[in-house]
Design a protein around this motif. Structure first.
Motif, short mmCIF file in Angstrom:
data_model
loop_
_atom_site.label_atom_id
_atom_site.label_comp_id
_atom_site.label_asym_id
_atom_site.label_seq_id
_atom_site.Cartn_x
_atom_site.Cartn_y
_atom_site.Cartn_z
N ILE A 102 0.87 -1.21 -0.15
CA ILE A 102 -0.06 0.05 0.02
C ILE A 102 1.00 1.24 0.08
N GLY A 162 0.78 4.20 -2.90
CA GLY A 162 0.50 5.46 -2.50
C GLY A 162 1.39 6.28 -2.92
N ILE A 183 -3.42 14.74 -1.00
CA ILE A 183 -4.62 13.72 -0.37
C ILE A 183 -4.28 12.43 -0.65
N VAL A 184 -3.80 11.99 -1.74
CA VAL A 184 -3.39 10.52 -1.96
C VAL A 184 -2.38 10.22 -0.67
N LEU A 220 -1.99 11.65 2.24
CA LEU A 220 -2.64 11.56 3.53
C LEU A 220 -3.43 10.26 3.69
N ALA A 221 -4.15 9.93 2.44
CA ALA A 221 -4.98 8.82 2.69
C ALA A 221 -4.17 7.34 2.92
N THR A 222 -3.12 7.56 2.22
CA THR A 222 -2.24 6.10 2.32
C THR A 222 -1.72 6.15 3.71
N THR A 274 -3.12 7.37 6.60
CA THR A 274 -4.31 6.78 7.33
C THR A 274 -4.67 5.46 7.19
N ILE A 275 -4.74 4.98 5.85
CA ILE A 275 -4.93 3.42 5.87
C ILE A 275 -4.01 2.60 6.34
N PHE A 327 -2.01 3.28 9.12
CA PHE A 327 -2.23 3.40 10.29
C PHE A 327 -3.38 2.76 10.73
N LEU A 328 -4.64 2.54 9.86
CA LEU A 328 -5.69 1.87 10.38
C LEU A 328 -5.49 0.16 10.55
N VAL A 355 -3.67 -0.61 13.69
CA VAL A 355 -4.46 -0.24 15.04
C VAL A 355 -4.58 -1.51 15.87
N TYR A 403 2.57 10.94 17.94
CA TYR A 403 2.37 10.24 16.63
C TYR A 403 1.41 11.25 15.72
N ILE A 404 0.35 11.79 16.39
CA ILE A 404 -0.46 12.72 15.50
C ILE A 404 0.29 13.81 14.96
N LEU A 456 2.37 12.94 12.14
CA LEU A 456 1.64 12.90 11.08
C LEU A 456 1.43 13.99 10.30
N VAL A 515 -6.52 -0.26 -0.39
CA VAL A 515 -6.08 0.10 -1.56
C VAL A 515 -6.92 0.67 -2.44
N LEU A 572 -9.50 2.63 -1.96
CA LEU A 572 -9.76 4.25 -1.51
C LEU A 572 -8.73 4.95 -2.32
N ILE A 573 -7.28 4.48 -2.22
CA ILE A 573 -6.16 5.22 -2.88
C ILE A 573 -6.48 5.19 -4.30
N VAL A 619 -9.10 7.71 -5.33
CA VAL A 619 -8.72 9.19 -5.00
C VAL A 619 -7.77 9.29 -6.28
N VAL A 633 -11.87 11.08 1.47
CA VAL A 633 -10.73 10.84 2.63
C VAL A 633 -11.31 11.26 3.86
N GLU A 681 -12.15 8.52 6.27
CA GLU A 681 -11.03 7.72 6.56
C GLU A 681 -10.37 8.25 7.86
N LEU A 738 -9.61 7.68 12.01
CA LEU A 738 -8.12 7.57 12.35
C LEU A 738 -7.98 8.56 13.44
N MET A 747 -7.79 5.11 21.84
CA MET A 747 -6.64 4.10 22.18
C MET A 747 -5.60 4.82 23.08
#
Lengths: 129, 65
Positions: free
Chosen positions: A9, A13, A30-31, A33-35, A37-38, A40-41, A44, A79-80, A83, B4, B6-7, B10, B48, B51, B55, B62
């Protein structure tokens, strides 16, 4: 936790962000940022295992839970802030990234004040004996 | 809609909007080109944002910030 999909991923990205950079820089940011976020999710679930282990160990060791709470908060804030400031530097806004870093440091400093105070109290207590 | 795809979505929208922008500017309709670019950007942002809100709520729960 297999690392391969996460790396996949991340690389996808990066490639997409790079292709979009000259055409549309906003979409590239934005791509990216989305990468982030994904990824990190995905992490988790494994992170919560580590946190529960950390708290149980510290409880067994008899450490006051307030300190552990503060440590966890500091890790979350760090962390935040990282990022956000990395995203800002990536899209070229190093001034904004510096401000975000500054605010993160201030926030962590404020969070760690109680620990500092209790340390000073214990030291003065020892000295008085 | 996570992971993926979503990426890819976008990035796809970004490329399509960029191409549309070029086509519209060539056709002499600069204002419509600007509108499509803005619309594409808003759509991408909204996708986005979901998501990013998950997050932030995950991190809040957490690290009980």
């Amino acid at each position: 936790m297999n690392i391969i999909p996460i790396i996949g991923i991340g690389l996808i990205g990066t490639v997409l962000a790079l292709t979009l950079k000259p055409i549309k820089p906003e979409a590239a940011m934005i791509v990216a940022l989305a990468t982030g976020t994904i990824i990190f999710l995905i992490l988790v679930r494994h992170l919560s295992v580590i946190i529960t282990l950390f708290t149980t160990l510290s409880n067994n060791a008899g450490i006051d839970f307030a300190f552990i709470e503060i440590i966890l908060k500091i890790v979350g804030v760090a962390y935040i802030v990282q990022l956000a400031s990395n995203t800002a530097t990536d899209s070229g806004q190093s001034a904004i990234a510096a401000k975000i870093d500054l605010s993160g440091k201030l926030c962590i400093m404020l969070l760690s004040l109680p620990i500092l105070l209790s340390l000073v109290e214990t030291i003065t207590g020892l000295m008085r004996q | 809609m996570s992971g993926v795809d979503l990426i890819f979505r976008v990035a796809g929208i970004g490329i399509v909007v960029a191409v549309l922008h070029q086509v519209l500017t060539r056709a002499g309709r600069e204002d419509q080109a600007m509108m499509t670019t803005l619309a594409g950007l808003v759509v991408v942002l909204v996708m986005v944002l979901g998501e990013i809100s998950t997050l932030f709520s995950t991190i809040k729960t957490m690290f009980n910030l």
